[in-house]
Design a protein around this motif. Structure first.
Motif, mmCIF file in Angstrom:
data_model
loop_
_atom_site.group_PDB
_atom_site.id
_atom_site.type_symbol
_atom_site.label_atom_id
_atom_site.label_comp_id
_atom_site.label_asym_id
_atom_site.label_seq_id
_atom_site.Cartn_x
_atom_site.Cartn_y
_atom_site.Cartn_z
ATOM 1 N N GLU A 188 42.837 47.372 29.776
ATOM 2 C CA GLU A 188 43.341 46.354 30.678
ATOM 3 C C GLU A 188 42.256 45.941 31.657
ATOM 4 O OE1 GLU A 188 46.695 48.145 32.737
ATOM 5 O OE2 GLU A 188 45.459 48.546 34.486
ATOM 6 N N SER A 189 42.360 44.733 32.183
ATOM 7 C CA SER A 189 41.395 44.227 33.155
ATOM 8 C C SER A 189 41.739 44.733 34.549
ATOM 9 C CB SER A 189 41.390 42.701 33.153
ATOM 10 O OG SER A 189 42.623 42.214 33.666
ATOM 11 N N LEU A 190 40.805 44.549 35.459
ATOM 12 C CA LEU A 190 41.082 44.912 36.847
ATOM 13 C C LEU A 190 42.222 44.058 37.393
ATOM 14 C CD1 LEU A 190 40.043 46.861 39.013
ATOM 15 C CD2 LEU A 190 38.550 45.044 39.846
ATOM 16 N N LEU A 191 42.345 42.843 36.887
ATOM 17 C CA LEU A 191 43.452 41.975 37.288
ATOM 18 C C LEU A 191 44.791 42.551 36.817
ATOM 19 C CD1 LEU A 191 44.280 39.267 38.616
ATOM 20 C CD2 LEU A 191 44.156 38.241 36.337
ATOM 21 N N ASP A 192 44.814 43.102 35.605
ATOM 22 C CA ASP A 192 46.038 43.747 35.104
ATOM 23 C C ASP A 192 46.439 44.898 36.020
ATOM 24 O OD1 ASP A 192 46.270 42.125 32.796
ATOM 25 O OD2 ASP A 192 44.781 43.352 31.754
ATOM 26 N N THR A 193 45.437 45.685 36.420
ATOM 27 C CA THR A 193 45.702 46.805 37.329
ATOM 28 C C THR A 193 46.261 46.299 38.644
ATOM 29 O OG1 THR A 193 43.906 48.113 36.350
ATOM 30 C CG2 THR A 193 44.644 48.743 38.550
ATOM 31 N N TYR A 194 45.611 45.291 39.180
ATOM 32 C CA TYR A 194 46.055 44.722 40.452
ATOM 33 C C TYR A 194 47.487 44.191 40.355
ATOM 34 C CZ TYR A 194 46.877 41.058 43.861
ATOM 35 O OH TYR A 194 47.466 40.264 44.801
ATOM 36 N N GLU A 195 47.794 43.494 39.277
ATOM 37 C CA GLU A 195 49.128 42.899 39.158
ATOM 38 C C GLU A 195 50.207 43.961 38.940
ATOM 39 O OE1 GLU A 195 48.886 39.682 36.331
ATOM 40 O OE2 GLU A 195 48.042 38.341 37.840
ATOM 41 N N ALA A 196 49.820 45.118 38.397
ATOM 42 C CA ALA A 196 50.769 46.232 38.323
ATOM 43 C C ALA A 196 51.098 46.724 39.735
ATOM 44 C CB ALA A 196 50.184 47.367 37.488
ATOM 45 N N LEU A 197 50.100 46.692 40.618
ATOM 46 C CA LEU A 197 50.322 47.090 42.008
ATOM 47 C C LEU A 197 51.075 46.015 42.783
ATOM 48 C CD1 LEU A 197 46.797 48.611 42.804
ATOM 49 C CD2 LEU A 197 48.906 49.844 42.308
ATOM 50 N N LEU A 198 50.867 44.766 42.411
ATOM 51 C CA LEU A 198 51.544 43.654 43.085
ATOM 52 C C LEU A 198 53.063 43.800 43.007
ATOM 53 C CD1 LEU A 198 51.200 40.938 44.557
ATOM 54 C CD2 LEU A 198 51.104 39.827 42.308
ATOM 55 N N LYS B 53 52.319 35.977 38.974
ATOM 56 C CA LYS B 53 51.204 36.578 38.252
ATOM 57 C C LYS B 53 50.260 35.507 37.726
ATOM 58 C CE LYS B 53 53.220 40.993 36.893
ATOM 59 N NZ LYS B 53 53.453 41.930 35.772
ATOM 60 N N ARG B 54 49.031 35.946 37.507
ATOM 61 C CA ARG B 54 47.981 35.091 36.948
ATOM 62 C C ARG B 54 47.737 33.848 37.812
ATOM 63 N NH1 ARG B 54 47.010 39.519 34.455
ATOM 64 N NH2 ARG B 54 45.987 39.351 32.436
ATOM 65 N N ALA B 55 47.171 32.805 37.189
ATOM 66 C CA ALA B 55 46.928 31.537 37.875
ATOM 67 C C ALA B 55 48.131 30.630 37.644
ATOM 68 C CB ALA B 55 45.653 30.898 37.335
ATOM 69 N N GLY C 183 50.264 20.116 43.943
ATOM 70 C CA GLY C 183 50.113 20.860 42.694
ATOM 71 C C GLY C 183 48.787 21.572 42.574
ATOM 72 N N ARG C 184 48.303 22.147 43.675
ATOM 73 C CA ARG C 184 47.005 22.838 43.674
ATOM 74 C C ARG C 184 47.109 24.218 43.008
ATOM 75 N NH1 ARG C 184 42.652 19.523 44.941
ATOM 76 N NH2 ARG C 184 43.217 18.126 46.646
ATOM 77 N N PRO C 185 45.979 24.714 42.467
ATOM 78 C CA PRO C 185 46.020 26.028 41.813
ATOM 79 C C PRO C 185 46.206 27.176 42.795
ATOM 80 C CG PRO C 185 43.780 25.143 41.843
ATOM 81 C CD PRO C 185 44.671 24.052 42.306
ATOM 82 N N LEU C 186 47.029 28.121 42.409
ATOM 83 C CA LEU C 186 47.253 29.355 43.156
ATOM 84 C C LEU C 186 46.958 30.533 42.231
ATOM 85 C CD1 LEU C 186 50.649 28.408 44.845
ATOM 86 C CD2 LEU C 186 48.403 28.440 45.944
ATOM 87 N N TYR C 187 46.722 31.717 42.835
ATOM 88 C CA TYR C 187 46.350 32.897 42.044
ATOM 89 C C TYR C 187 47.137 34.111 42.537
ATOM 90 C CZ TYR C 187 42.415 29.704 41.481
ATOM 91 O OH TYR C 187 41.650 28.590 41.250
ATOM 92 N N SER C 188 47.386 35.021 41.640
ATOM 93 C CA SER C 188 48.090 36.247 42.039
ATOM 94 C C SER C 188 47.312 36.993 43.118
ATOM 95 C CB SER C 188 48.299 37.159 40.827
ATOM 96 O OG SER C 188 47.059 37.516 40.237
ATOM 97 N N THR C 189 45.984 36.877 43.102
ATOM 98 C CA THR C 189 45.139 37.570 44.080
ATOM 99 C C THR C 189 45.245 36.965 45.477
ATOM 100 O OG1 THR C 189 43.326 36.222 43.203
ATOM 101 C CG2 THR C 189 43.463 38.494 42.450
ATOM 102 N N ASP C 190 45.908 35.804 45.600
ATOM 103 C CA ASP C 190 46.127 35.229 46.936
ATOM 104 C C ASP C 190 46.969 36.156 47.806
ATOM 105 O OD1 ASP C 190 44.689 32.961 46.280
ATOM 106 O OD2 ASP C 190 46.459 31.784 45.728
#
Length: 460
Positions: free
Chosen positions: A157-167, A201-203, A211-218
């Motif tokens: 899994e990516s670091l993003l996958d790890t982060y989103e599991a914590l989200l 999750k994700r973008a 309609g601007r882009p948002l990200y789960s990391t926001d």
């Protein structure tokens, strides 16, 4: 603030020293009672507690480094932040064998270490990437792209996958405080103030008219601390902090996915800094605690019910200063106050009375820490401020301090005795190694990175 090269005179210093208001304020300031010392804390000698049968044969050390660098974009004060986080895998068994054959061959010793690193640059003041509308939106995009691309195993899994599991563990109350990242960047606000911002999750895209882009990391809210017209060192430090802490969980989750949890019987993780997350992404601390609880229970199936071993080590700060101050030399005893191979287990009351003064009823670090601290004086006399993780609810009760509330305390003490380095006072060799992999030489590094940035800008 002075002009560049302007030196202050002595007259203001004399005037300040004699100002009655300043004298009065100093006289009103609370002074710590020096009679209160570690003797009031639960004291544990290493020999008095039984270590587990699993002596770590591998240490994973994690440390990061960041440096802001000016770049030429045509806009004043343009800046990027270079961030690197290194993890070094150290084969302790090989290192121990080499240690028996002193002097150690440096080439052979180097073979006991396998480094990995995350290296990236982040937009700061007046740096705009692609078609983004601001440096702030540029930072958000680059952070998301980095986490999406980084993974410890190619098929993991990516670091993003790890982060989103914590989200998923993020407390709902934090979302009430968060606004759309574009809020206030237009002539008209891009979101109805009555509507709550919800992370996904994700973008994805903002549901409003723009309609601007948002990200789960926001949800980390790091961009909220960004200054549009000055340096953003604090922002880059927050990014480094979350990458270091996420990397702990990322490694453990990938081991779980591979079915390799059994190796945790012989692995210890040592991290620079306390087991905590500060600043805008502080909610991540609660999420990491919850996920470590889950991972620890999953690991016990393969480790004979042994807890995972994670140690945070503080190099500087109030706790380090306090420990150094109280371990003063007593001439009549011809020794320092704290005996070697002794740990002192910190309580909430002791911390608030002696280190970080507070009358709050909320336990110290309640919203930022996912572990608790203890002091340890090693066999060689090194003074260490360490943190062990909260792996169940009982560990979080700071009103008391028992060895059972510090997972694998005996193993941690034994390991710290082994890892102490003479290279720097009160230092650990794995942290030194990880820092060497992560650190960017301040002056030389700036010149190299500035040159690289200029060349890249020309090509854009």
């Amino acid at each position: 603030m002075p002009y560049e090269g302007e030196l202050a005179g002595y007259e203001p210093l004399r005037r300040v020293a004699n100002t009655e208001r300043i004298k009065t304020l100093l006289g009103r300031s609370k002074v710590r009672d020096n009679k209160q010392s570690v003797t009031h804390l639960p004291k544990i000698e290493r020999a008095s507690i039984e270590p587990s049968k699993y002596e770590p044969s591998m240490v994973i050390a994690i440390d990061g480094s960041t440096i802001p660098v000016e770049v030429e974009t045509g806009y004043p004060g343009a800046e990027m932040g270079y961030v690197t986080v290194a993890s070094v895998f150290i084969d302790l068994e090989k290192a121990r064998k080499l240690d028996e054959q002193r002097p150690v061959n440096p080439v052979e010793f180097r073979k006991t270490q396998s480094p990995e690193s995350i290296d990236s640059a982040f937009p700061g003041c007046n740096v705009i990437v692609d078609k983004e509308i601001s440096a702030k939106s540029s930072l958000r995009k680059v952070l998301y792209e980095l986490m999406e691309s980084v993974r410890i195993f190619e098929d993991g899994e990516s670091l993003l996958d790890t982060y989103e599991a914590l989200l998923a563990f993020k407390p709902d109350r934090n979302e009430d405080k968060q606004k759309c990242p574009y809020y206030g960047q237009y002539d008209n606000n891009c979101i109805d103030e009555k509507q709550k911002f919800r992370n996904q999750k994700r973008a994805y895209y903002c549901h409003c008219m723009y309609g601007r882009p948002l990200y789960s990391t926001d949800a980390l809210r790091i961009h909220e601390g960004m200054h549009p017209d000055s340096t953003n060192q604090s922002v880059f430090t927050e990014i480094m902090q979350i990458l270091e802490r996420l990397w702990i969980v990322h490694i453990l989750r990938n081991l779980e996915a591979k079915g390799w949890m059994a190796i945790l019987r012989k692995v210890a993780m040592v991290v620079d800094g306390p087991l905590a997350v500060f600043g805008h992404p502080a909610w991540l601390s609660h999420a990491i605690k919850m996920e470590l609880n889950r991972l620890n229970e999953a690991a016990k199936e393969f480790t004979d019910e042994q807890d995972i071993l994670i140690i945070g080590i503080e190099k500087t700060g109030a706790f380090v200063n306090h420990l150094t101050q109280i371990d003063y030399f007593v001439p009549e005893k011809k020794r320092n106050i704290i005996p070697e191979q002794t740990a002192y287990l910190l309580t909430d009351d002791y911390i608030k009375r002696n280190i970080v003064y507070s009358e709050s009823k909320r336990p110290y670090g309640r919203q930022t820490y996912f572990g608790r601290k203890f002091f340890y004086k090693t066999r060689s006399g090194a003074l260490l401020v360490a943190t062990l993780p909260f792996l169940n609810e009982a560990h979080e009760d700071l009103a008391q301090a028992h060895p059972s509330q510090f997972p694998r305390l005996a193993d941690a003490m034994a390991l710290l005795d082994q890892l102490v380095s003479v290279q720097h006072p009160n230092s650990l060799s794995p942290i030194i190694t990880a820092h060497a992999e992560a650190s960017i030489p301040l002056n030389l590094g700036k010149r190299v990175l500035e040159k690289m940035a200029r060349e890249l800008m020309r090509k854009m």
